[in-house]
Scaffold this motif. Structure first.
Motif, PDB file in Angstrom:
ATOM      1  N   HIS A 119       0.853  -1.182   0.000  1.00  0.00           N
ATOM      2  CA  HIS A 119       0.000   0.000   0.000  1.00  0.00           C
ATOM      3  C   HIS A 119       0.895   1.240   0.000  1.00  0.00           C
ATOM      4  N   PRO A 120       0.801   2.106  -1.038  1.00  0.00           N
ATOM      5  CA  PRO A 120       1.705   3.257  -1.080  1.00  0.00           C
ATOM      6  C   PRO A 120       1.449   4.239   0.062  1.00  0.00           C
ATOM      7  N   ASN A 121       2.528   4.752   0.678  1.00  0.00           N
ATOM      8  CA  ASN A 121       2.327   5.758   1.724  1.00  0.00           C
ATOM      9  C   ASN A 121       2.643   7.136   1.151  1.00  0.00           C
ATOM     10  N   GLN A 122       2.557   8.155   2.008  1.00  0.00           N
ATOM     11  CA  GLN A 122       2.668   9.534   1.509  1.00  0.00           C
ATOM     12  C   GLN A 122       4.053   9.858   0.950  1.00  0.00           C
ATOM     13  N   ASP A 123       5.086   9.070   1.366  1.00  0.00           N
ATOM     14  CA  ASP A 123       6.441   9.312   0.863  1.00  0.00           C
ATOM     15  C   ASP A 123       6.859   8.222  -0.107  1.00  0.00           C
ATOM     16  N   ASP A 124       5.888   7.534  -0.699  1.00  0.00           N
ATOM     17  CA  ASP A 124       6.202   6.366  -1.514  1.00  0.00           C
ATOM     18  C   ASP A 124       7.194   6.722  -2.628  1.00  0.00           C
ATOM     19  N   ILE A 125       8.255   5.935  -2.702  1.00  0.00           N
ATOM     20  CA  ILE A 125       9.309   6.290  -3.657  1.00  0.00           C
ATOM     21  C   ILE A 125       8.838   6.184  -5.104  1.00  0.00           C
ATOM     22  N   GLY A 126       8.126   5.102  -5.427  1.00  0.00           N
ATOM     23  CA  GLY A 126       7.711   4.898  -6.821  1.00  0.00           C
ATOM     24  C   GLY A 126       6.576   5.805  -7.244  1.00  0.00           C
ATOM     25  N   ARG A 127       5.658   6.084  -6.328  1.00  0.00           N
ATOM     26  CA  ARG A 127       4.446   6.825  -6.710  1.00  0.00           C
ATOM     27  C   ARG A 127       4.543   8.314  -6.411  1.00  0.00           C
ATOM     28  N   VAL A 128       5.429   8.698  -5.488  1.00  0.00           N
ATOM     29  CA  VAL A 128       5.495  10.110  -5.106  1.00  0.00           C
ATOM     30  C   VAL A 128       6.869  10.713  -5.422  1.00  0.00           C
ATOM     31  N   LYS A 129       7.918  10.119  -4.862  1.00  0.00           N
ATOM     32  CA  LYS A 129       9.228  10.773  -4.948  1.00  0.00           C
ATOM     33  C   LYS A 129       9.804  10.765  -6.360  1.00  0.00           C
ATOM     34  N   ILE A 130       9.793   9.599  -7.025  1.00  0.00           N
ATOM     35  CA  ILE A 130      10.405   9.569  -8.360  1.00  0.00           C
ATOM     36  C   ILE A 130       9.623  10.445  -9.350  1.00  0.00           C
ATOM     37  N   PRO A 131       8.266  10.402  -9.349  1.00  0.00           N
ATOM     38  CA  PRO A 131       7.554  11.349 -10.228  1.00  0.00           C
ATOM     39  C   PRO A 131       7.943  12.804  -9.932  1.00  0.00           C
ATOM     40  N   ARG A 132       8.141  13.125  -8.661  1.00  0.00           N
ATOM     41  CA  ARG A 132       8.515  14.509  -8.315  1.00  0.00           C
ATOM     42  C   ARG A 132       9.915  14.830  -8.838  1.00  0.00           C
TER      43      ARG A 132
END
Ligand code: SF4
Length: 416
Positions: free
Chosen positions: A312-325
């Motif tokens: 379950h992705p969390n707010q700092d999820d690397i694949g879904r949040v950090k890398i897109p950023r």
């Protein structure tokens, strides 16, 4: 917690027609009931995995497949899962019965040859029907490694003999990656030397422990008679200052790579866990070329971020949040990002301009190489999270310094 991780075990696929005795074969080798067996075709309802120490082979993971010829309800889904085992199996066993080698077994052996999966043919139920010389002779043309057995034989001496024969055949086809695995980092350090590992403890870090790549790196240091200091990024500069000897190597989580590079003198080699794992699990040269391709992405180009685990992705999820950023900041535009997770590696990879894969610590080397090969065949550049991050932070060349071949490939890819 005492077990070798599945990703470091030899993966042995067990294939064969429904009711040919795949599950009872596995039970015989394991010496216990690991899969329900019955004489009703289609009893094995899914891929059954069984990990064990198969001495002297080593730690193995058996993958017991549903029969591809299963015609019972919901079998299409099962058959699809069985087919995916071809991408996971390091070696395979095709189980048949004496005198019966159908188009189905022939197709299996052809797939093994095409996918370069070494295999043993096990002729099962020989207590029922003994195989003829001609039958064995024909099988030997398909594979020189034939096991004659009966997995339900009650004679313990005979069962022991079948197990010993099986192990000897497995030893003959053991892949080099398994018999003499490459070191994760042992070749980069000297006995008695020192490494520093920088491990951030953020909201993504599991409670009370560190993650598998970090554990494996520490174990490799111990295997090569060296030592390691483990620090968070915040303490790294002060602890580096306190060291009386220069470390052989500093390794960090890619998320703090810019911090490590900033605080590491030029004469101390440094790299990232992602780079070590790219070399260990896959193909570092291919994955640094893949990172270089990120620079050429145009607005709305389709890319895929592939993870080998489902969580379950969390707010700092690397694949879904950090890398897109990071991509957004680096490119100054937004690529069209899709995600995949778990064993569902997309079939339509040629739809994408770049694949950014996770570190694949839970995959075997063979599984990761299969994914890289699929990307190469589709001519889609592939990289991993950490290499992409180091590239976007502008420090990839520095952290590739311990790997001259990969550094040269990256420079060539960016036209340097
Ligand atoms: S998502 Fe990838 S890198 Fe993360 S734990 Fe799973 S296999 Fe390892």
């Amino acid at each position: 917690m005492l077990d070798t991780p599945k990703s470091l075990r030899l993966q042995i696929g067990i294939f064969g027609r429904t009711n040919v005795g795949k599950s009872s074969f596995l039970n015989m080798i394991a010496g216990q009931d690991v899969a329900m067996t019955s004489t009703v075709p289609g009893t094995t309802t899914d891929v059954v995995e069984k990990s064990m120490e198969l001495l002297p082979v080593g730690p193995v993971n058996f993958l017991d497949t549903a029969g591809f010829d299963d015609v019972s309800t919901l079998s299409a889904q099962r058959i699809e899962r069985s087919r995916k085992i071809f991408d996971r199996a390091d070696i395979a066993v095709i189980i048949c019965e004496a005198g019966i080698w159908t188009k189905f077994e022939e197709e299996l052996s052809e797939i093994m040859k095409e996918k370069k999966i070494p295999f043993v043919i096990a002729v099962n139920k020989i207590d029922n029907v003994a195989p003829t010389e001609t039958f064995i002779g024909n099988l030997k043309k398909k594979s020189p490694r034939i096991l004659l057995c009966s997995s339900i034989d009650g004679d313990m001496e005979l069962r022991d003999k079948y197990i010993i024969d099986f192990k000897n055949l497995i030893l003959e086809i053991l892949p080099t990656d398994f018999s003499t695995p490459m070191p994760l980092l042992g070749d980069l350090i000297s006995p008695g030397g020192l490494t520093v590992m920088i491990i951030p403890i953020d909201s993504e870090a599991p409670k009370g422990r560190i993650i598998l790549p970090q554990v494996q790196a520490i174990r490799d240091v111990l295997d090569f008679d060296a030592g390691s200091v483990v620090v968070k990024e915040t303490e790294y500069p002060a602890i580096l200052d306190k060291l009386k000897v220069k470390p052989d190597l500093v390794i960090c989580d890619s998320q703090v790579v810019d911090h490590m590079v900033k605080h590491t003198p030029e004469d101390i080699p440094c790299t990232t866990f992602s780079i070590l794992f790219s070399r260990f699990k896959g193909d570092l040269v291919e994955e640094v070329k893949g990172a270089a391709a990120i620079a050429n992405l145009k607005n709305e180009d389709k890319i895929i971020i592939a993870e080998s685990c489902s969580h379950h992705p969390n707010q700092d999820d690397i694949g879904r949040v950090k890398i897109p950023r990071w991509l957004n900041n680096y490119l100054k535009h937004s690529p069209n990002i899709s995600h995949s997770a778990g064993r569902d590696y997309p079939e339509n990879i040629n739809d994408y301009k770049v694949i950014i894969h996770c570190g694949a610590c839970m995959l075997t080397r063979n599984e990761k190489l299969v994914r890289i090969e699929k990307a190469k065949q589709a001519e889609v550049p592939i990289t991993n999270y950490g290499i992409a991050i180091s590239m976007m932070q502008g420090v990839l060349e520095r952290v590739l310094t311990p790997f001259p071949e990969a550094l040269a490939a990256f420079k060539e890819s960016i036209g340097d």
